[in-house]
Design a protein around this motif. Structure first.
Motif, mmCIF file in Angstrom:
data_model
loop_
_atom_site.group_PDB
_atom_site.id
_atom_site.type_symbol
_atom_site.label_atom_id
_atom_site.label_comp_id
_atom_site.label_asym_id
_atom_site.label_seq_id
_atom_site.Cartn_x
_atom_site.Cartn_y
_atom_site.Cartn_z
ATOM 1 N N LEU A 1 -0.145 1.652 3.195
ATOM 2 C CA LEU A 1 -0.315 3.051 2.538
ATOM 3 C C LEU A 1 -0.344 2.974 1.035
ATOM 4 O O LEU A 1 -1.162 3.470 0.555
ATOM 5 N N TYR B 1 -2.016 8.303 -12.951
ATOM 6 C CA TYR B 1 -3.294 8.346 -12.864
ATOM 7 C C TYR B 1 -3.939 8.563 -11.501
ATOM 8 O O TYR B 1 -3.344 8.134 -10.404
ATOM 9 N N GLY C 1 5.576 0.027 -11.079
ATOM 10 C CA GLY C 1 4.484 1.022 -10.584
ATOM 11 C C GLY C 1 4.146 0.966 -9.275
ATOM 12 O O GLY C 1 4.640 -0.110 -8.860
HETATM 13 P P1 HAM Z 1 -2.817 -2.888 -4.330
HETATM 14 O O1 HAM Z 1 -2.092 -3.239 -3.149
HETATM 15 O O2 HAM Z 1 -3.979 -3.847 -4.559
HETATM 16 O O3 HAM Z 1 -2.093 -2.661 -5.578
HETATM 17 O O4 HAM Z 1 -3.266 -1.479 -4.069
HETATM 18 C C1 HAM Z 1 -2.800 -0.145 -3.878
HETATM 19 C C2 HAM Z 1 -3.146 0.498 -2.679
HETATM 20 O O5 HAM Z 1 -4.601 0.849 -3.024
HETATM 21 C C3 HAM Z 1 -3.202 0.229 -1.428
HETATM 22 O O6 HAM Z 1 -2.125 0.158 -0.918
HETATM 23 C C4 HAM Z 1 -4.259 1.023 -0.769
HETATM 24 O O7 HAM Z 1 -3.472 2.243 -0.537
HETATM 25 C C5 HAM Z 1 -5.115 1.200 -1.975
HETATM 26 N N1 HAM Z 1 -6.201 0.237 -1.703
HETATM 27 C C6 HAM Z 1 -6.355 -0.933 -2.168
HETATM 28 N N2 HAM Z 1 -7.764 -1.343 -1.805
HETATM 29 C C7 HAM Z 1 -8.345 -0.427 -1.228
HETATM 30 C C8 HAM Z 1 -9.482 -0.334 -0.415
HETATM 31 N N3 HAM Z 1 -10.576 -1.364 -0.612
HETATM 32 N N4 HAM Z 1 -9.969 0.750 0.236
HETATM 33 C C9 HAM Z 1 -9.025 1.703 0.358
HETATM 34 N N5 HAM Z 1 -7.821 1.850 -0.242
HETATM 35 C C10 HAM Z 1 -7.462 0.506 -0.844
HETATM 36 C C11 HAM Z 1 -2.504 -2.029 -6.806
HETATM 37 O O8 HAM Z 1 -3.786 -1.656 -7.058
HETATM 38 C C12 HAM Z 1 -1.645 -2.387 -7.995
HETATM 39 N N6 HAM Z 1 -2.123 -1.720 -9.326
HETATM 40 C C13 HAM Z 1 -0.077 -1.240 -7.577
HETATM 41 C C14 HAM Z 1 0.480 -1.062 -8.788
HETATM 42 C C15 HAM Z 1 0.799 -0.304 -9.591
HETATM 43 N N7 HAM Z 1 1.470 -2.117 -8.954
HETATM 44 C C16 HAM Z 1 2.178 -1.714 -10.040
HETATM 45 N N8 HAM Z 1 1.820 -0.501 -10.435
#
Ligand code: HAM
Length: 426
Positions: free
Chosen positions: A283, A107, A305
């Motif tokens: 990253l 996605y 994921g």
């Molecule tokens: P997360 O670590 O909260 O994981 O976010 C993943 C990535 O989204 C971060 O490493 C960063 O690159 C980006 N990110 C998060 N917050 C921000 C922000 N405020 N501004 C810019 N970039 C940002 C997840 O979201 C999980 N859903 C990942 C996942 C998928 N785990 C299993 N499946």
């Protein structure tokens, strides 16, 4: 009064949007090769999905969600991440019952978190992510890690570090949880107010606290790796073996705790080690989750994921000085002088576009010289000139800008001629 974009959001303008398109195409192609297919879910969901999915005790749910009541009085939330929505969709559409498991999705789209904006941290950011649901084969964990790394490597990035941990299964985590409570409880009063709550709700989160980072008890905190039961240790070993087989290097960090509640077993982050990347070096991040599908009402199913923001990917490209091979030129610029010629030029422009040629023309009533200047500025490969004389002879003048070479081509033949020229020149 000037109205600006809200803090933590940005406009992506031409000049920059080409980079986004390039990267998005590259990522979609990478997913095609790994056989992950695109899923698009709504940008808002029922608030409860994230409370249950991401976890009530996480910063995301406690402090960062854009939650509002819609006109029907329901609480909805702009998605702060993609995994909960993907799992909701997987359950709602009973995808788990279809043949050809595991289900592999990717996605791309905006996510929203009310965070303090700084470089690499925005309130609206674009995430690219993948989820593989329906298999707990450690080889899939390794596949996800490989895709995650290649999404950077294939764009030329080199200063990358893969940090890996295992959070174990439920039993291992419970044993670790008890050990963490025993360890931190004597220092309860010295911890920040958030951590005092975390200690009761989810002590693993204490390890991730920015305020208490330097508390001496942090360094001596029990490591999850000491509490993995046989199944969890074996699982982690297999993931590492598969990574070794693919020649993927990693660093193990037993303190890697992700900011979302749904993880077990494999957890990882990819960091940029490029100089000048900025204060936030993560990253992307991801890991395996098991309870999430059940939490949303589906059968016990495991998934894994990861997600990254494209903003941080572009920052890393800049920090490593990588120029993307973008083509920002124009195939053709149509110049017409006089009302009659202009009418024919409008028709030819339309026909050329229909034939696949990229064409633009003047809309400001500029003189010939001004139109040539524009063609030059737009980096046009060809300029087609139609004046009264050419029109009288039913021809059009074609100038190739790089060589300065000019030719007169009959109006009947110009569409085919340009198609040929541009096909041959590629
Ligand atoms: P997360 O670590 O909260 O994981 O976010 C993943 C990535 O989204 C971060 O490493 C960063 O690159 C980006 N990110 C998060 N917050 C921000 C922000 N405020 N501004 C810019 N970039 C940002 C997840 O979201 C999980 N859903 C990942 C996942 C998928 N785990 C299993 N499946």
């Amino acid at each position: 009064m000037n109205i600006n974009a809200p803090r933590g959001t940005q406009d992506i303008l031409p000049g920059s949007s080409e980079k986004w398109q390039f990267v998005e195409r590259q990522l979609a192609d990478l997913c095609r090769r790994y056989h992950y297919k695109e899923i698009r879910t709504p940008i808002f969901e029922h608030t409860e999905l994230f409370q249950r999915g991401v976890g009530d005790s996480t910063d995301i749910v406690q402090k960062e969600m854009y939650t509002f009541e819609d006109r029907g009085g329901r609480s909805v939330t702009l998605r702060p991440e993609g995994t909960a929505s993907v799992v909701r969709s997987y359950v709602q559409n009973k995808v788990y019952g279809l043949p050809n498991q595991p289900t592999k999705y990717f996605y791309m789209g905006p996510m929203f978190r009310y965070e303090r904006p700084q470089q690499g941290r925005q309130r609206q950011f674009i995430q690219f992510g993948i989820e593989a649901l329906g298999s707990d084969d450690p080889a899939i964990d390794a596949e996800v890690l490989s895709l995650a790394l290649n999404s950077y490597r294939e764009l030329g990035l080199q200063s990358l570090k893969l940090v890996l941990n295992s959070l174990g299964d439920k039993e291992s985590r419970e044993a670790h949880r008890q050990a963490l409570i025993r360890h931190f409880d004597p220092y309860r009063d010295e911890l920040c107010s958030d951590c005092q709550v975390r200690l009761d709700q989810n002590p693993l989160r204490v390890l991730d606290c920015k305020k208490d980072r330097d508390h001496p008890a942090m360094e001596t905190a029990p490591s999850i790796l000491e509490y993995l039961n046989d199944y969890s240790r074996d699982y982690f070993d297999k993931v590492k073996e598969y990574l070794d087989v693919m020649g993927i290097q990693y660093v193990i960090d037993p303190n890697l705790v992700r900011g979302l509640d749904y993880y077990n077993h494999t957890a990882f982050e990819i960091m940029s080690e490029a100089e000048g990347f900025g204060a936030i070096t993560t990253l992307s991040g991801g890991g395996r989750y098991t309870g999430l599908v059940q939490e949303v009402g589906g059968p016990e199913t495991s998934g894994i994921g990861f997600a990254m923001s494209i903003e941080r990917l572009l920052m890393a490209l800049e920090a490593e000085g990588i120029e993307l091979p973008l083509d920002d030129g124009l195939d053709c610029y149509m110049i017409a002088m006089g009302e009659e010629a202009d009418k024919v030029a409008v028709r030819l422009t339309d026909q050329l576009r229909g034939a696949g040629v990229q064409v633009d023309k003047d809309y400001l009533g500029k003189k010939m010289k001004g139109q040539f200047k524009t063609a030059d500025r737009l980096n046009s490969r060809y300029v087609l000139v139609l004046g009264a004389e050419e029109l009288g002879n039913q021809v059009i003048n074609v100038k190739e800008m790089a060589s300065g070479e000019q030719k007169e081509i009959s109006l009947d033949a110009i569409i085919d001629y340009m198609k040929e020229q541009l096909a041959g020149g590629e």
